[in-house]
Write a protein that holds these residues in place. Structure first.
Motif, PDB file in Angstrom:
ATOM      1  N   SER A  78       0.848  -1.197   0.000  1.00 46.42           N
ATOM      2  CA  SER A  78       0.000   0.000   0.000  1.00 46.42           C
ATOM      3  C   SER A  78       0.887   1.252   0.000  1.00 46.42           C
ATOM      4  N   CYS A 119     -11.918   3.987  13.511  1.00 42.80           N
ATOM      5  CA  CYS A 119     -13.197   3.259  13.523  1.00 42.80           C
ATOM      6  C   CYS A 119     -13.494   2.668  12.156  1.00 42.80           C
ATOM      7  N   TRP A 120     -13.283   3.441  11.100  1.00 38.12           N
ATOM      8  CA  TRP A 120     -13.562   2.946   9.748  1.00 38.12           C
ATOM      9  C   TRP A 120     -12.649   1.777   9.396  1.00 38.12           C
ATOM     10  N   LEU A 121     -11.379   1.871   9.762  1.00 34.59           N
ATOM     11  CA  LEU A 121     -10.451   0.779   9.461  1.00 34.59           C
ATOM     12  C   LEU A 121     -10.818  -0.486  10.222  1.00 34.59           C
ATOM     13  N   GLU A 123     -13.794  -1.242  11.336  1.00 35.81           N
ATOM     14  CA  GLU A 123     -15.044  -1.725  10.744  1.00 35.81           C
ATOM     15  C   GLU A 123     -14.776  -2.513   9.453  1.00 35.81           C
ATOM     16  N   ASP A 124     -13.788  -2.063   8.683  1.00 30.17           N
ATOM     17  CA  ASP A 124     -13.423  -2.750   7.434  1.00 30.17           C
ATOM     18  C   ASP A 124     -12.423  -3.879   7.658  1.00 30.17           C
ATOM     19  N   ARG A 125     -12.153  -4.181   8.923  1.00 28.97           N
ATOM     20  CA  ARG A 125     -11.209  -5.231   9.297  1.00 28.97           C
ATOM     21  C   ARG A 125      -9.810  -5.009   8.714  1.00 28.97           C
ATOM     22  N   GLN A 126      -9.375  -3.754   8.773  1.00 25.31           N
ATOM     23  CA  GLN A 126      -8.038  -3.395   8.305  1.00 25.31           C
ATOM     24  C   GLN A 126      -7.175  -2.985   9.498  1.00 25.31           C
TER      25      GLN A 126
END
Length: 145
Positions: A78, A119-121, A123-126
């Protein structure tokens, strides 16, 4: 003063040139005097440390003015952008003056942004480790200011 140029490699033996333009070096020493000169001298070690610490490869820089900014790649492939500057508080002062906002408000915005991104990461399992570190950094900065 001569431009800083040193071959900087990673553990795999990769050799890349990180050459800082003379105008950038002159700007840094003009603005920061001895502290700027020391930063320029220590720059190759700073690059190596960051590459090893965060398992990234830092590529050739973008056009430079007051800060070193370059694309980089994580071990997982990445991409990201890194920014190096002499004083951590320098960036904060830049925003305070440009946006006419208080330091407290800017730090709270950075903290909130880091929490939301984490939180978004999650939630996206990242992997959210970098933003968890950012949250901690903003907490320390908020306590400092």
């Amino acid at each position: 003063m001569m431009s800083l140029s040193e071959k900087i490699g990673n553990a795999k033996g990769d050799k890349r040139m990180h050459t800082l333009p003379q105008t950038f070096c002159d700007t840094i020493t003009h603005l920061h005097s001895h502290k700027g000169q020391k930063w320029l001298t220590d720059f190759p070690q700073l690059i190596r440390y960051c590459e090893q610490r965060w398992h990234i490869t830092i590529h050739s820089h973008f056009p430079l003015s007051y800060h070193f900014v370059a694309p980089a790649r994580k071990a997982d492939g990445s991409e990201l952008v890194v920014k190096f500057f002499i004083e951590p508080s320098e960036l904060l002062h830049e925003f305070v003056e440009e946006l006419n906002l208080s330091k407290k408000r800017i730090l709270l915005w950075g903290y909130a942004h880091s929490v939301l991104a984490t939180c978004w990461l999650i939630e996206d399992r990242q992997d959210a480790a970098s933003f968890l570190r950012a949250i901690e950094a903003f907490q320390h900065l908020f306590e400092y200011y």
